[in-house]
Design a protein around this motif. Structure first.
Motif, mmCIF file in Angstrom:
data_model
loop_
_atom_site.group_PDB
_atom_site.id
_atom_site.type_symbol
_atom_site.label_atom_id
_atom_site.label_comp_id
_atom_site.label_asym_id
_atom_site.label_seq_id
_atom_site.Cartn_x
_atom_site.Cartn_y
_atom_site.Cartn_z
ATOM 1 N N TRP A 32 0.823 -1.218 0.000
ATOM 2 C CA TRP A 32 0.000 0.000 0.000
ATOM 3 C C TRP A 32 0.851 1.260 0.000
ATOM 4 O O TRP A 32 0.605 2.184 -0.765
ATOM 5 C CB TRP A 32 -0.923 0.023 1.210
ATOM 6 N N VAL A 33 1.844 1.323 0.917
ATOM 7 C CA VAL A 33 2.620 2.560 1.065
ATOM 8 C C VAL A 33 3.581 2.781 -0.096
ATOM 9 O O VAL A 33 4.101 3.876 -0.260
ATOM 10 C CB VAL A 33 3.377 2.625 2.415
ATOM 11 N N SER A 34 3.813 1.744 -0.917
ATOM 12 C CA SER A 34 4.723 1.858 -2.055
ATOM 13 C C SER A 34 4.041 2.418 -3.300
ATOM 14 O O SER A 34 4.719 2.788 -4.261
ATOM 15 C CB SER A 34 5.318 0.483 -2.390
ATOM 16 N N SER A 39 1.861 8.626 -1.905
ATOM 17 C CA SER A 39 3.068 9.454 -1.758
ATOM 18 C C SER A 39 3.005 10.368 -0.541
ATOM 19 O O SER A 39 4.023 10.637 0.097
ATOM 20 C CB SER A 39 3.299 10.289 -3.022
ATOM 21 N N PHE A 40 1.798 10.827 -0.167
ATOM 22 C CA PHE A 40 1.685 11.707 1.001
ATOM 23 C C PHE A 40 1.966 10.954 2.301
ATOM 24 O O PHE A 40 2.154 11.575 3.340
ATOM 25 C CB PHE A 40 0.296 12.353 1.052
ATOM 26 N N LEU A 79 -4.566 2.414 9.886
ATOM 27 C CA LEU A 79 -4.968 3.496 10.779
ATOM 28 C C LEU A 79 -3.873 3.710 11.810
ATOM 29 O O LEU A 79 -3.441 2.768 12.471
ATOM 30 C CB LEU A 79 -6.273 3.129 11.497
ATOM 31 N N GLN A 80 -3.407 4.932 11.908
ATOM 32 C CA GLN A 80 -2.471 5.290 12.976
ATOM 33 C C GLN A 80 -3.158 6.293 13.884
ATOM 34 O O GLN A 80 -3.794 7.236 13.404
ATOM 35 C CB GLN A 80 -1.186 5.890 12.396
ATOM 36 N N THR A 81 -3.060 6.070 15.179
ATOM 37 C CA THR A 81 -3.582 7.027 16.154
ATOM 38 C C THR A 81 -2.417 7.545 16.976
ATOM 39 O O THR A 81 -1.417 6.852 17.160
ATOM 40 C CB THR A 81 -4.636 6.372 17.072
ATOM 41 N N HIS A 103 -4.131 9.220 11.421
ATOM 42 C CA HIS A 103 -3.658 9.153 10.039
ATOM 43 C C HIS A 103 -4.317 7.925 9.427
ATOM 44 O O HIS A 103 -4.361 6.870 10.064
ATOM 45 C CB HIS A 103 -2.137 8.997 9.970
ATOM 46 N N LEU A 104 -4.800 8.036 8.204
ATOM 47 C CA LEU A 104 -5.529 6.939 7.579
ATOM 48 C C LEU A 104 -5.064 6.754 6.141
ATOM 49 O O LEU A 104 -5.021 7.705 5.363
ATOM 50 C CB LEU A 104 -7.036 7.248 7.595
ATOM 51 N N LEU A 105 -4.719 5.513 5.798
ATOM 52 C CA LEU A 105 -4.377 5.150 4.432
ATOM 53 C C LEU A 105 -5.306 4.025 4.015
ATOM 54 O O LEU A 105 -5.290 2.944 4.605
ATOM 55 C CB LEU A 105 -2.918 4.687 4.329
ATOM 56 N N LEU A 106 -6.126 4.291 3.006
ATOM 57 C CA LEU A 106 -7.087 3.302 2.530
ATOM 58 C C LEU A 106 -6.411 2.297 1.610
ATOM 59 O O LEU A 106 -5.476 2.641 0.875
ATOM 60 C CB LEU A 106 -8.223 3.989 1.778
#
Length: 195
Positions: A32-34, A39-40, A79-81, A103-106
């Motif tokens: 996902w993060v790649s 990019s944000f 999800l990061q809290t 912080h949320l990355l779908l």
């Protein structure tokens, strides 16, 4: 791992929130993060091992936590809290008791493409987790000002736009974060769950 929160949403499915396992979940999170769309998130170009190390470090903190959000058991979001007073965002606004940063990355859209209402349902479950299960008063988000898609999504979910701020650079042995121009937004418990 056991879910910290589970919620069925009619017409959508069951959303679960559980602690992220830095090793077991590394493949899905690294994928996902790649992606360019992430990019944000600031992890483009990192290896699977580097991503696992970052989340292993976070797992040892009392103030920052990573979670895997699932839909009907399948990974749906990262999800990061975090406690704003223990984060650089706390230098940029007046932190209130009961605030929790998110912080949320779908996950990317599946083979069938985007599903209308998918993000809104997921955000509703996350708001329930933070504001009701964790008994917090307000959610704080700080998307990059260039991430207009995320800002608009939060506003549609009921977040009130706050100030544009500059989050200072963090450069310490285990963490490096570049300076970030962020749009703060807030979701009060009363706005999300009116009496």
């Amino acid at each position: 791992m056991t879910d910290l929160h589970e919620q069925h949403i009619d017409g959508y499915g069951t959303v679960g929130v559980r602690p992220l396992d830095p090793q077991a979940d590394a493949d899905v999170v690294h994928a996902w993060v790649s992606e360019e769309r992430a990019s944000f998130w600031g992890m483009n170009g990192l290896t699977r091992s580097q991503v696992a190390e970052i989340y292993a470090h976070m797992a040892g903190l009392d103030t920052h936590h990573a979670h895997l959000v699932t839909k009907d058991g399948a990974p749906a979001a990262l999800l990061q809290t975090y406690e704003p007073a223990a984060d650089r965002v706390g230098e940029c606004y007046d932190v209130r008791p009961g605030d929790l940063g998110v912080h949320l990355l779908l996950a990317p859209a599946g083979a069938d493409g985007a599903y209308p209402g998918w993000t809104a349902a997921l955000l509703s479950a996350i708001a329930s987790y933070v504001l009701l299960t964790l008994d917090r008063r307000r959610i704080v988000v700080d998307p990059d000002v260039r991430n207009t898609k995320a800002i608009a999504r939060f506003e549609r979910q009921g977040f009130a736009r706050g100030p544009v701020v500059v989050l200072p650079e963090v450069d310490i042995p285990d963490v490096y974060l570049p300076e970030k121009h962020a749009q703060l937004a807030f979701l009060e418990r009363e706005a999300a769950f009116p009496a």
